[in-house]
Design a protein around this motif. Sequence first.
Motif, PDB file in Angstrom:
ATOM      1  N   GLN A 246      20.918 -22.599  38.541  1.00  0.00           N
ATOM      2  CA  GLN A 246      19.875 -23.455  38.563  1.00  0.00           C
ATOM      3  C   GLN A 246      19.131 -23.426  39.869  1.00  0.00           C
ATOM      4  O   GLN A 246      17.909 -23.368  40.016  1.00  0.00           O
ATOM      5  CB  GLN A 246      19.883 -24.777  37.825  1.00  0.00           C
ATOM      6  N   GLU A 247      19.892 -23.786  41.246  1.00  0.00           N
ATOM      7  CA  GLU A 247      19.454 -23.809  42.394  1.00  0.00           C
ATOM      8  C   GLU A 247      18.895 -22.568  42.780  1.00  0.00           C
ATOM      9  O   GLU A 247      17.834 -22.527  43.365  1.00  0.00           O
ATOM     10  CB  GLU A 247      20.678 -24.074  43.422  1.00  0.00           C
ATOM     11  N   LEU A 248      19.522 -21.481  42.219  1.00  0.00           N
ATOM     12  CA  LEU A 248      18.894 -20.177  42.717  1.00  0.00           C
ATOM     13  C   LEU A 248      17.458 -19.802  41.871  1.00  0.00           C
ATOM     14  O   LEU A 248      16.681 -19.362  42.487  1.00  0.00           O
ATOM     15  CB  LEU A 248      19.906 -18.929  42.062  1.00  0.00           C
ATOM     16  N   LEU A 249      17.302 -20.175  40.626  1.00  0.00           N
ATOM     17  CA  LEU A 249      16.072 -19.975  39.806  1.00  0.00           C
ATOM     18  C   LEU A 249      15.119 -20.868  40.537  1.00  0.00           C
ATOM     19  O   LEU A 249      13.887 -20.353  40.661  1.00  0.00           O
ATOM     20  CB  LEU A 249      16.370 -20.356  38.384  1.00  0.00           C
ATOM     21  N   ASP A 250      15.419 -21.906  40.689  1.00  0.00           N
ATOM     22  CA  ASP A 250      14.438 -22.862  41.685  1.00  0.00           C
ATOM     23  C   ASP A 250      13.932 -22.387  42.797  1.00  0.00           C
ATOM     24  O   ASP A 250      12.832 -22.443  43.056  1.00  0.00           O
ATOM     25  CB  ASP A 250      14.989 -24.310  41.649  1.00  0.00           C
ATOM     26  N   ALA A 251      14.982 -21.762  43.564  1.00  0.00           N
ATOM     27  CA  ALA A 251      14.555 -21.200  44.973  1.00  0.00           C
ATOM     28  C   ALA A 251      13.641 -20.093  44.736  1.00  0.00           C
ATOM     29  O   ALA A 251      12.882 -19.856  45.680  1.00  0.00           O
ATOM     30  CB  ALA A 251      16.173 -20.871  45.710  1.00  0.00           C
ATOM     31  N   ALA A 252      13.954 -19.238  43.520  1.00  0.00           N
ATOM     32  CA  ALA A 252      12.828 -18.184  43.469  1.00  0.00           C
ATOM     33  C   ALA A 252      11.542 -18.388  42.743  1.00  0.00           C
ATOM     34  O   ALA A 252      10.753 -17.599  42.544  1.00  0.00           O
ATOM     35  CB  ALA A 252      13.858 -17.153  42.675  1.00  0.00           C
ATOM     36  N   GLY A 253      11.557 -19.841  42.369  1.00  0.00           N
ATOM     37  CA  GLY A 253      10.440 -19.943  41.430  1.00  0.00           C
ATOM     38  C   GLY A 253      10.439 -19.399  40.122  1.00  0.00           C
ATOM     39  O   GLY A 253       9.269 -19.031  39.905  1.00  0.00           O
ATOM     40  N   LYS A 254      11.620 -19.191  39.628  1.00  0.00           N
ATOM     41  CA  LYS A 254      11.556 -18.406  38.137  1.00  0.00           C
ATOM     42  C   LYS A 254      12.328 -19.073  37.275  1.00  0.00           C
ATOM     43  O   LYS A 254      13.202 -20.393  37.664  1.00  0.00           O
ATOM     44  CB  LYS A 254      12.161 -17.076  38.463  1.00  0.00           C
ATOM     45  N   THR A 255      12.271 -18.766  35.970  1.00  0.00           N
ATOM     46  CA  THR A 255      13.085 -19.298  35.078  1.00  0.00           C
ATOM     47  C   THR A 255      13.800 -18.092  34.191  1.00  0.00           C
ATOM     48  O   THR A 255      14.066 -17.032  34.782  1.00  0.00           O
ATOM     49  CB  THR A 255      12.470 -20.002  33.748  1.00  0.00           C
ATOM     50  N   LEU A 256      14.877 -18.514  33.409  1.00  0.00           N
ATOM     51  CA  LEU A 256      15.747 -17.686  32.767  1.00  0.00           C
ATOM     52  C   LEU A 256      14.910 -16.668  31.892  1.00  0.00           C
ATOM     53  O   LEU A 256      15.344 -15.304  31.908  1.00  0.00           O
ATOM     54  CB  LEU A 256      16.755 -18.346  32.001  1.00  0.00           C
ATOM     55  N   ASP A 257      13.875 -16.826  31.698  1.00  0.00           N
ATOM     56  CA  ASP A 257      12.848 -15.986  30.882  1.00  0.00           C
ATOM     57  C   ASP A 257      12.347 -14.757  31.759  1.00  0.00           C
ATOM     58  O   ASP A 257      12.281 -13.547  31.190  1.00  0.00           O
ATOM     59  CB  ASP A 257      11.700 -16.458  30.222  1.00  0.00           C
ATOM     60  N   ASP A 258      12.234 -15.036  33.089  1.00  0.00           N
ATOM     61  CA  ASP A 258      12.059 -14.040  34.029  1.00  0.00           C
ATOM     62  C   ASP A 258      13.085 -12.899  34.643  1.00  0.00           C
ATOM     63  O   ASP A 258      12.830 -12.138  35.134  1.00  0.00           O
ATOM     64  CB  ASP A 258      11.474 -14.610  35.211  1.00  0.00           C
TER      65      ASP A 258
END
Length: 338
Positions: A246-258
């Motif tokens: 979750q920290e990684l997705l937040d840092a990238a500005g993405k969600t699992l859908d991306d």
Amino acid sequence: MQNHAQLTAIAYHLPQATLTNDALAQELGEWSAQKIFDKTGIAERHIAAADETASDLAFHAAEKLFSEHAIERDGIDFLILCTQAPDHFLPSSACVLQQRLRLPTSCGALDINLGCSGYVYALAMAKGLIEAGIRKQVLILTADTYSKFINPRDRSVRTLFGDAAAASLVSGGATQQGLGPFVLGTDGSGAKNLIVPAGAMRLPRSAATAVESEDASGNWRSQDDLFMDGAEIVQFTLGAVPRTMQELLDAAGKTLDDIDHVIFHQANKFMLDALRRKIRIPEAKFVIEIDTVGNTVSSTIPIAIARARQSGRIRPGDTALLLGFGVGYSWGGTLAHL
């Protein structure tokens, strides 16, 4: 123009000998070949020969990378070897491999001693070297021979680990779609839960450290052997991995859908399935490539990428979330455009 680090090529090498579940079942008793597979998702694992070291496996992986991807070795200007089974305390095995692989003497080289998170850490180092303008092409070699640390009568780890090496090329490119961001972490309070206690400076090997004993589950080992507290490792993993992802997705500005593919350290199928269910990752996105190689420690992620590419599951331009976790405790995650 700024160089952006990109993961451009991967190859891997497996030692010739294999250890099948049928052979393990005959040796260890109690567990059938099917039970071993049901618990681990592993049918066989490759085992290095007695005179074969991690650097030997790394050498062959690198040579495959050069030949299969038409890579000029003179263009390699940094070598990172990730291993927990070096040839010697000193010199660095990376230095020995620089000469053996006939890389230029202008090539920097170093070892990093990390296990299951080591590949992501090496990618982070390569990105830093390239995007700081220090180097242009970094060769990452991951290689481990945990079989040499394992007591033959310890089924808790012998059923899991296989020996292997992988070679990855990280190069500078113009596109910003490459590697990153990164999330890295360490919790040394868990060091005792996955460890080879004896053999280095803190506790040199001796007649006393070689004395074997049986644990409550019927596994035998000495202080010279690999020890893993499976329950503690599971507890750590189920906490650290979802949080890191979750920290990684937040840092990238993405969600699992991306994300096209999620590739975790290939510890064992039980662990991977538990993580997938907890994080609610769709099976179509989740890569498991462990059945004929086992847990190859620092090489599990690059081997999974290479095998998924070979099968056509990963296509050029896909985005993968890579996340390693384990011994240390240590963990690391990144996004990679493949």
